[in-house]
Design a protein around this motif. Structure first.
Motif, PDB file in Angstrom:
ATOM      1  N   LEU A 142     -15.318  25.631 -34.363  1.00 29.47           N
ATOM      2  CA  LEU A 142     -14.815  26.780 -35.107  1.00 29.47           C
ATOM      3  C   LEU A 142     -15.009  28.072 -34.330  1.00 29.47           C
ATOM      4  O   LEU A 142     -14.141  28.953 -34.336  1.00 29.47           O
ATOM      5  N   ILE A 143     -16.120  28.191 -33.641  1.00 26.69           N
ATOM      6  CA  ILE A 143     -16.343  29.364 -32.793  1.00 26.69           C
ATOM      7  C   ILE A 143     -15.377  29.334 -31.616  1.00 26.69           C
ATOM      8  O   ILE A 143     -14.761  30.356 -31.276  1.00 26.69           O
ATOM      9  N   ALA A 144     -15.214  28.175 -30.997  1.00 29.39           N
ATOM     10  CA  ALA A 144     -14.268  28.046 -29.884  1.00 29.39           C
ATOM     11  C   ALA A 144     -12.863  28.430 -30.339  1.00 29.39           C
ATOM     12  O   ALA A 144     -12.131  29.122 -29.618  1.00 29.39           O
ATOM     13  N   GLU A 145     -12.487  28.003 -31.527  1.00 21.27           N
ATOM     14  CA  GLU A 145     -11.161  28.298 -32.057  1.00 21.27           C
ATOM     15  C   GLU A 145     -10.922  29.815 -32.153  1.00 21.27           C
ATOM     16  O   GLU A 145      -9.844  30.305 -31.804  1.00 21.27           O
ATOM     17  N   ILE A 146     -11.925  30.540 -32.596  1.00 21.70           N
ATOM     18  CA  ILE A 146     -11.813  32.004 -32.666  1.00 21.70           C
ATOM     19  C   ILE A 146     -11.689  32.578 -31.256  1.00 21.70           C
ATOM     20  O   ILE A 146     -10.863  33.465 -31.002  1.00 21.70           O
ATOM     21  N   LEU A 147     -12.501  32.069 -30.343  1.00 25.51           N
ATOM     22  CA  LEU A 147     -12.429  32.550 -28.957  1.00 25.51           C
ATOM     23  C   LEU A 147     -11.061  32.256 -28.350  1.00 25.51           C
ATOM     24  O   LEU A 147     -10.519  33.090 -27.617  1.00 25.51           O
ATOM     25  N   PHE A 148     -10.480  31.103 -28.652  1.00 23.21           N
ATOM     26  CA  PHE A 148      -9.140  30.764 -28.154  1.00 23.21           C
ATOM     27  C   PHE A 148      -8.126  31.783 -28.664  1.00 23.21           C
ATOM     28  O   PHE A 148      -7.267  32.245 -27.918  1.00 23.21           O
ATOM     29  N   ARG A 149      -8.222  32.131 -29.925  1.00 21.55           N
ATOM     30  CA  ARG A 149      -7.280  33.102 -30.517  1.00 21.55           C
ATOM     31  C   ARG A 149      -7.433  34.486 -29.897  1.00 21.55           C
ATOM     32  O   ARG A 149      -6.491  35.271 -29.906  1.00 21.55           O
ATOM     33  N   GLY A 151      -7.932  34.851 -26.799  1.00 21.33           N
ATOM     34  CA  GLY A 151      -7.517  34.690 -25.409  1.00 21.33           C
ATOM     35  C   GLY A 151      -8.653  34.331 -24.470  1.00 21.33           C
ATOM     36  O   GLY A 151      -8.497  34.416 -23.255  1.00 21.33           O
ATOM     37  N   LEU A 152      -9.772  33.929 -25.017  1.00 19.14           N
ATOM     38  CA  LEU A 152     -10.937  33.565 -24.205  1.00 19.14           C
ATOM     39  C   LEU A 152     -11.071  32.044 -24.117  1.00 19.14           C
ATOM     40  O   LEU A 152     -10.446  31.310 -24.882  1.00 19.14           O
ATOM     41  N   GLU A 153     -11.883  31.581 -23.219  1.00 22.60           N
ATOM     42  CA  GLU A 153     -12.188  30.157 -23.057  1.00 22.60           C
ATOM     43  C   GLU A 153     -10.937  29.305 -22.822  1.00 22.60           C
ATOM     44  O   GLU A 153     -10.795  28.204 -23.352  1.00 22.60           O
ATOM     45  N   LYS A 154     -10.036  29.810 -21.979  1.00 21.64           N
ATOM     46  CA  LYS A 154      -8.794  29.082 -21.699  1.00 21.64           C
ATOM     47  C   LYS A 154      -9.051  27.739 -21.028  1.00 21.64           C
ATOM     48  O   LYS A 154      -8.339  26.768 -21.286  1.00 21.64           O
ATOM     49  N   GLY A 155     -10.056  27.654 -20.193  1.00 24.40           N
ATOM     50  CA  GLY A 155     -10.395  26.386 -19.552  1.00 24.40           C
ATOM     51  C   GLY A 155     -10.864  25.353 -20.566  1.00 24.40           C
ATOM     52  O   GLY A 155     -10.467  24.181 -20.504  1.00 24.40           O
ATOM     53  N   LEU A 156     -11.686  25.781 -21.505  1.00 30.42           N
ATOM     54  CA  LEU A 156     -12.162  24.880 -22.556  1.00 30.42           C
ATOM     55  C   LEU A 156     -10.992  24.417 -23.419  1.00 30.42           C
ATOM     56  O   LEU A 156     -10.878  23.230 -23.743  1.00 30.42           O
ATOM     57  N   LEU A 157     -10.112  25.339 -23.754  1.00 32.88           N
ATOM     58  CA  LEU A 157      -8.928  24.985 -24.542  1.00 32.88           C
ATOM     59  C   LEU A 157      -8.072  23.955 -23.807  1.00 32.88           C
ATOM     60  O   LEU A 157      -7.625  22.967 -24.407  1.00 32.88           O
ATOM     61  N   ALA A 158      -7.873  24.144 -22.520  1.00 34.57           N
ATOM     62  CA  ALA A 158      -7.074  23.199 -21.729  1.00 34.57           C
ATOM     63  C   ALA A 158      -7.723  21.813 -21.718  1.00 34.57           C
ATOM     64  O   ALA A 158      -7.029  20.792 -21.841  1.00 34.57           O
ATOM     65  N   GLU A 159      -9.039  21.767 -21.588  1.00 33.72           N
ATOM     66  CA  GLU A 159      -9.762  20.483 -21.607  1.00 33.72           C
ATOM     67  C   GLU A 159      -9.578  19.773 -22.947  1.00 33.72           C
ATOM     68  O   GLU A 159      -9.346  18.570 -22.992  1.00 33.72           O
ATOM     69  N   ILE A 160      -9.676  20.519 -24.020  1.00 38.01           N
ATOM     70  CA  ILE A 160      -9.539  19.940 -25.356  1.00 38.01           C
ATOM     71  C   ILE A 160      -8.108  19.439 -25.568  1.00 38.01           C
ATOM     72  O   ILE A 160      -7.893  18.319 -26.040  1.00 38.01           O
ATOM     73  N   GLU A 161      -7.140  20.263 -25.208  1.00 37.02           N
ATOM     74  CA  GLU A 161      -5.739  19.880 -25.394  1.00 37.02           C
ATOM     75  C   GLU A 161      -5.391  18.639 -24.582  1.00 37.02           C
ATOM     76  O   GLU A 161      -4.630  17.781 -25.037  1.00 37.02           O
ATOM     77  N   ALA A 162      -5.937  18.528 -23.390  1.00 36.44           N
ATOM     78  CA  ALA A 162      -5.660  17.371 -22.535  1.00 36.44           C
ATOM     79  C   ALA A 162      -6.206  16.073 -23.126  1.00 36.44           C
ATOM     80  O   ALA A 162      -5.679  14.998 -22.862  1.00 36.44           O
ATOM     81  N   ARG A 163      -7.235  16.167 -23.940  1.00 39.37           N
ATOM     82  CA  ARG A 163      -7.896  14.986 -24.514  1.00 39.37           C
ATOM     83  C   ARG A 163      -7.462  14.698 -25.955  1.00 39.37           C
ATOM     84  O   ARG A 163      -7.675  13.596 -26.444  1.00 39.37           O
ATOM     85  N   LYS A 164      -6.915  15.686 -26.623  1.00 40.73           N
ATOM     86  CA  LYS A 164      -6.660  15.603 -28.059  1.00 40.73           C
ATOM     87  C   LYS A 164      -5.709  14.464 -28.447  1.00 40.73           C
ATOM     88  O   LYS A 164      -5.879  13.844 -29.491  1.00 40.73           O
ATOM     89  N   GLY A 165      -4.733  14.153 -27.628  1.00 45.86           N
ATOM     90  CA  GLY A 165      -3.733  13.144 -27.954  1.00 45.86           C
ATOM     91  C   GLY A 165      -4.313  11.792 -28.308  1.00 45.86           C
ATOM     92  O   GLY A 165      -3.770  11.070 -29.153  1.00 45.86           O
ATOM     93  N   ARG A 166      -5.437  11.444 -27.712  1.00 44.22           N
ATOM     94  CA  ARG A 166      -6.072  10.144 -27.997  1.00 44.22           C
ATOM     95  C   ARG A 166      -6.548  10.018 -29.436  1.00 44.22           C
ATOM     96  O   ARG A 166      -6.757   8.919 -29.929  1.00 44.22           O
ATOM     97  N   PHE A 167      -6.740  11.151 -30.086  1.00 43.29           N
ATOM     98  CA  PHE A 167      -7.311  11.151 -31.428  1.00 43.29           C
ATOM     99  C   PHE A 167      -6.290  11.443 -32.525  1.00 43.29           C
ATOM    100  O   PHE A 167      -6.646  11.514 -33.688  1.00 43.29           O
ATOM    101  N   LEU A 168      -5.042  11.629 -32.129  1.00 44.67           N
ATOM    102  CA  LEU A 168      -3.983  11.874 -33.106  1.00 44.67           C
ATOM    103  C   LEU A 168      -3.586  10.561 -33.773  1.00 44.67           C
ATOM    104  O   LEU A 168      -3.800   9.483 -33.206  1.00 44.67           O
ATOM    105  N   PRO A 169      -2.977  10.635 -34.966  1.00 46.67           N
ATOM    106  CA  PRO A 169      -2.489   9.415 -35.597  1.00 46.67           C
ATOM    107  C   PRO A 169      -1.511   8.691 -34.655  1.00 46.67           C
ATOM    108  O   PRO A 169      -0.826   9.320 -33.843  1.00 46.67           O
ATOM    109  N   ALA A 170      -1.445   7.375 -34.762  1.00 46.64           N
ATOM    110  CA  ALA A 170      -0.685   6.539 -33.829  1.00 46.64           C
ATOM    111  C   ALA A 170       0.724   7.052 -33.554  1.00 46.64           C
ATOM    112  O   ALA A 170       1.147   7.123 -32.394  1.00 46.64           O
TER     113      ALA A 170
END
Length: 177
Positions: A142-149, A151-170
């Motif tokens: 939740l803190i990261a989400e605020i930081l993303f909004r 414009g901060l922590e762009k590297g962390l956001l990219a890491e999360i986005e790159a991995r997120k697909g594995r956890f989405l519904p089939a």
């Protein structure tokens, strides 16, 4: 250890994509964490001349240290926010164990109701039903989400986005790839 942390944040992100769900979590998660701190604050572990180390202080301190080590900016913001909540929880605990337990019960139940309302909007059960460690990821995400909004922590956001697909519904996994 950082890879695991990033995977856990990605899983959290995949289960929290609806804006209404996100909004409920920004209220419900701190409420639940605060309620747990209120419950643990009366338990004094070590007495010092300047005060006591409580069970609440120890538990949140360890979690915040982990956040600082895994994502320093997220951790520092978490220390400020949850440090203030710890201060409030220990103050409330000063009114007695009975008051602390009643406060815990009300805040905990209301916090979870708020969470489940959010997941109704999301249309997906909470991530912690799949992976109990998600409970510990919520404050950091939740803190990261605020930081993303902001414009901060762009590297962390990219890491999360790159991995997120594995956890989405089939059905959504292929679309995300």
């Amino acid at each position: 250890m950082r890879e695991w942390f990033l995977d856990q944040l990605a899983m959290y992100a995949a289960y929290h994509r609806d804006k209404r769900n996100e909004a409920t979590h920004h209220l419900g998660v701190p409420m639940i964490v605060f309620s747990l701190m209120v419950l643990m604050a009366p338990v004094r572990l070590v007495e010092f001349e300047v005060g006591a180390l409580t069970l609440a202080g120890l538990m949140i301190g360890l979690l915040l240290l982990y956040y600082v080590l895994m994502a320093p900016l997220v951790g520092i913001v978490a220390v400020l926010l949850y440090g203030a909540l710890l201060y409030g929880a220990e103050h409330l605990a000063g009114y007695g164990t009975g008051f602390a337990v009643k406060s815990f019960a009300v805040l905990f139940v209301v916090g979870w109701i708020i969470q489940f309302v959010g997941h109704y909007f999301e249309g997906r059960r909470p991530a912690l039903f799949t992976n109990l460690t998600q409970i510990f990821m919520a404050p950091a995400f939740l803190i990261a989400e605020i930081l993303f909004r902001l414009g901060l922590e762009k590297g962390l956001l990219a890491e999360i986005e790159a991995r997120k697909g594995r956890f989405l519904p089939a059905g959504e996994q292929q679309a995300a790839e």
